[in-house]
Design a protein around this motif. Sequence first.
Motif, short mmCIF file in Angstrom:
data_model
loop_
_atom_site.label_atom_id
_atom_site.label_comp_id
_atom_site.label_asym_id
_atom_site.label_seq_id
_atom_site.Cartn_x
_atom_site.Cartn_y
_atom_site.Cartn_z
N GLN A 75 76.18 98.65 11.41
CA GLN A 75 74.88 99.14 11.67
C GLN A 75 74.10 98.73 10.31
O GLN A 75 72.64 98.21 10.46
N THR A 76 74.43 98.83 9.19
CA THR A 76 73.80 98.43 8.07
C THR A 76 73.36 97.04 7.81
O THR A 76 72.52 96.69 7.40
N ALA A 77 74.56 96.29 8.26
CA ALA A 77 74.45 94.92 8.21
C ALA A 77 73.50 94.13 9.32
O ALA A 77 72.38 93.29 9.06
N VAL A 78 73.22 94.94 10.51
CA VAL A 78 72.54 94.43 11.35
C VAL A 78 71.06 94.72 10.89
O VAL A 78 70.16 93.94 10.98
N ILE A 79 70.60 95.94 10.31
CA ILE A 79 69.27 96.04 10.02
C ILE A 79 68.97 95.25 8.70
O ILE A 79 67.79 94.83 8.48
N ALA A 80 69.83 95.14 7.72
CA ALA A 80 69.59 94.31 6.49
C ALA A 80 69.29 92.92 7.07
O ALA A 80 68.39 92.27 6.52
N GLU A 81 69.93 92.32 7.92
CA GLU A 81 69.69 91.06 8.61
C GLU A 81 68.40 90.69 9.12
O GLU A 81 67.65 89.61 8.93
N ARG A 82 68.00 91.73 9.88
CA ARG A 82 66.72 91.67 10.53
C ARG A 82 65.61 91.80 9.44
O ARG A 82 64.59 91.26 9.60
N LEU A 83 65.84 92.69 8.36
CA LEU A 83 65.01 92.86 7.31
C LEU A 83 64.75 91.33 6.42
O LEU A 83 63.74 91.39 5.62
N GLY A 84 65.98 90.69 6.58
CA GLY A 84 65.97 89.55 5.65
C GLY A 84 66.45 90.03 4.08
O GLY A 84 66.04 89.15 3.26
N TRP A 85 67.05 90.91 4.08
CA TRP A 85 67.53 91.64 2.73
C TRP A 85 69.11 91.28 2.43
O TRP A 85 69.96 91.56 3.31
N GLU A 86 69.35 90.77 1.43
CA GLU A 86 70.65 90.58 1.06
C GLU A 86 71.56 91.54 0.37
O GLU A 86 72.78 91.69 0.71
N ASP A 87 70.67 92.40 -0.26
CA ASP A 87 71.46 93.47 -1.14
C ASP A 87 71.54 94.64 -0.28
O ASP A 87 70.49 95.54 -0.04
N HIS A 88 72.66 95.27 0.15
CA HIS A 88 72.81 96.55 1.00
C HIS A 88 74.19 96.92 0.93
O HIS A 88 75.03 95.98 0.51
N ARG A 89 74.52 98.13 1.17
CA ARG A 89 75.70 98.76 1.09
C ARG A 89 76.14 99.83 1.89
O ARG A 89 75.27 100.75 1.99
N PHE A 90 77.17 99.96 2.62
CA PHE A 90 77.71 101.07 3.52
C PHE A 90 78.89 101.70 2.85
O PHE A 90 79.74 101.05 2.24
N ALA A 91 78.75 103.13 2.50
CA ALA A 91 79.79 103.72 1.98
C ALA A 91 80.48 104.85 3.06
O ALA A 91 79.60 105.78 3.50
N ALA A 92 81.58 104.72 3.63
CA ALA A 92 82.10 105.58 4.37
C ALA A 92 82.56 106.93 3.83
O ALA A 92 83.23 106.89 2.79
N THR A 93 82.01 107.93 4.62
CA THR A 93 82.64 109.27 4.26
C THR A 93 84.02 109.62 4.69
O THR A 93 84.83 110.07 4.23
N LEU A 137 70.07 100.11 1.21
CA LEU A 137 69.48 98.68 1.28
C LEU A 137 68.18 98.56 0.45
O LEU A 137 67.37 99.56 0.47
N THR A 138 68.16 97.23 0.00
CA THR A 138 66.87 96.82 -0.72
C THR A 138 66.43 95.45 -1.10
O THR A 138 67.26 94.83 -0.81
N ARG A 139 65.23 95.29 -1.14
CA ARG A 139 65.00 94.02 -1.11
C ARG A 139 65.04 93.38 -2.28
O ARG A 139 64.99 92.23 -2.73
N HIS A 140 65.34 94.21 -3.59
CA HIS A 140 65.53 93.72 -4.80
C HIS A 140 67.05 93.58 -5.19
O HIS A 140 67.76 94.24 -4.64
N PRO A 141 67.50 92.66 -6.09
CA PRO A 141 68.55 92.48 -6.57
C PRO A 141 69.28 93.81 -7.32
O PRO A 141 68.68 94.61 -8.02
N VAL A 142 70.57 93.96 -6.83
CA VAL A 142 71.46 95.25 -7.34
C VAL A 142 72.40 94.61 -8.30
O VAL A 142 73.08 93.73 -8.05
N SER A 143 72.18 95.22 -9.67
CA SER A 143 73.28 94.67 -10.78
C SER A 143 74.55 95.46 -10.55
O SER A 143 75.52 95.12 -11.09
#
Length: 328
Positions: A75-93, A137-143
């Motif tokens: 789900q994280t990747a699908v939303i990020a792709e639609r937003l056009g954002w490259e920087d995103h991360r899912f963290a499983a509990t 998810l963010t539109r800005h670069p993650v360091s």
Amino acid sequence: MLRVLTLNLQHGQPGAGAGDGSAGAGSLAGADISHPGTARAVLVALADQIAELDPDVVLLQEVDHGQARSGHLDQTAVIAERLGWEDHRFAATYAGPVAGLRRRPLRSALAGHTDDLLGPVRALQGRPPAGFGNALLTRHPVSSWHVKRLGRGPATVVRRGERALDPRSYALFTSTMRNMVAATISLPAGAVPGLTGLSVASTHLATRLDVASAQLAAAWGALASLPGPHLLGGDLNMRPHQVAGLGLARQVGEGGTFPAARPDHRIDHVLTDPWPVGPDGRPLGPDALGGSQAPEPGTPVLAVVGSGTRTFIVSDHAGTWVDLEPVA
């Protein structure tokens, strides 16, 4: 200005906002998201609604990853792709199906089958890694990315039968594991005047107040160790006065977030660094305090310049957002 949105996704389940007609949502009310095509359509409609709000950072909770109930999607990747954002991360509990054996993931990203102890078995069955957790998810670069485990709290025994001595009169409910996913974000020059970077985190806390309080303290402590300023958002399962009573951070934004149909109280929050404020509610600038109260050199203080809530196509929660700018 920096806009941050937090939303309990409720695994992409269409909710009270699915019939409002925006972003094509009206046709998706009551949709069966176990079908991959339908699940993707719901997430695309959600991403379009998010894009209308135009946030810089999106914090999500109750996010599915490879679950049958939500079309086996990331789900994280699908939303990020639609937003056009490259920087995103899912963290499983936890790793594993929602209905089945839940276990702590070997690596919270669940980027491959080796991130889960039983992942190779799912691979042989032709299934993707499965899990549940939080996302950022963010539109800005993650360091840099960071994940903090927050524990699960004690199990709860509930009496359901009339016979006190009959073991069948009781049901045991184990607590859900919790975590926090954080990102240190580098802002491009001029993106937010006076702000070059910050650390942001998404979390979802326990429903028991004592457990949630301890988890929030651990989450804020971990986030505060990263470069500032700091923002922590998510479904804290706590009312504003309960959060304030801990004295850990400054609440920003306002408005009810639950239940989504008619929000009458706030359990989804955005927190930032604790700091004295003036009569207008804005943080006092570093120059107004000085001495030991001043922040580290070059670390700005964030002030709220706008906020609100919105019911989206999915979830039983409304999302809440804040606009922030540095105080000179």
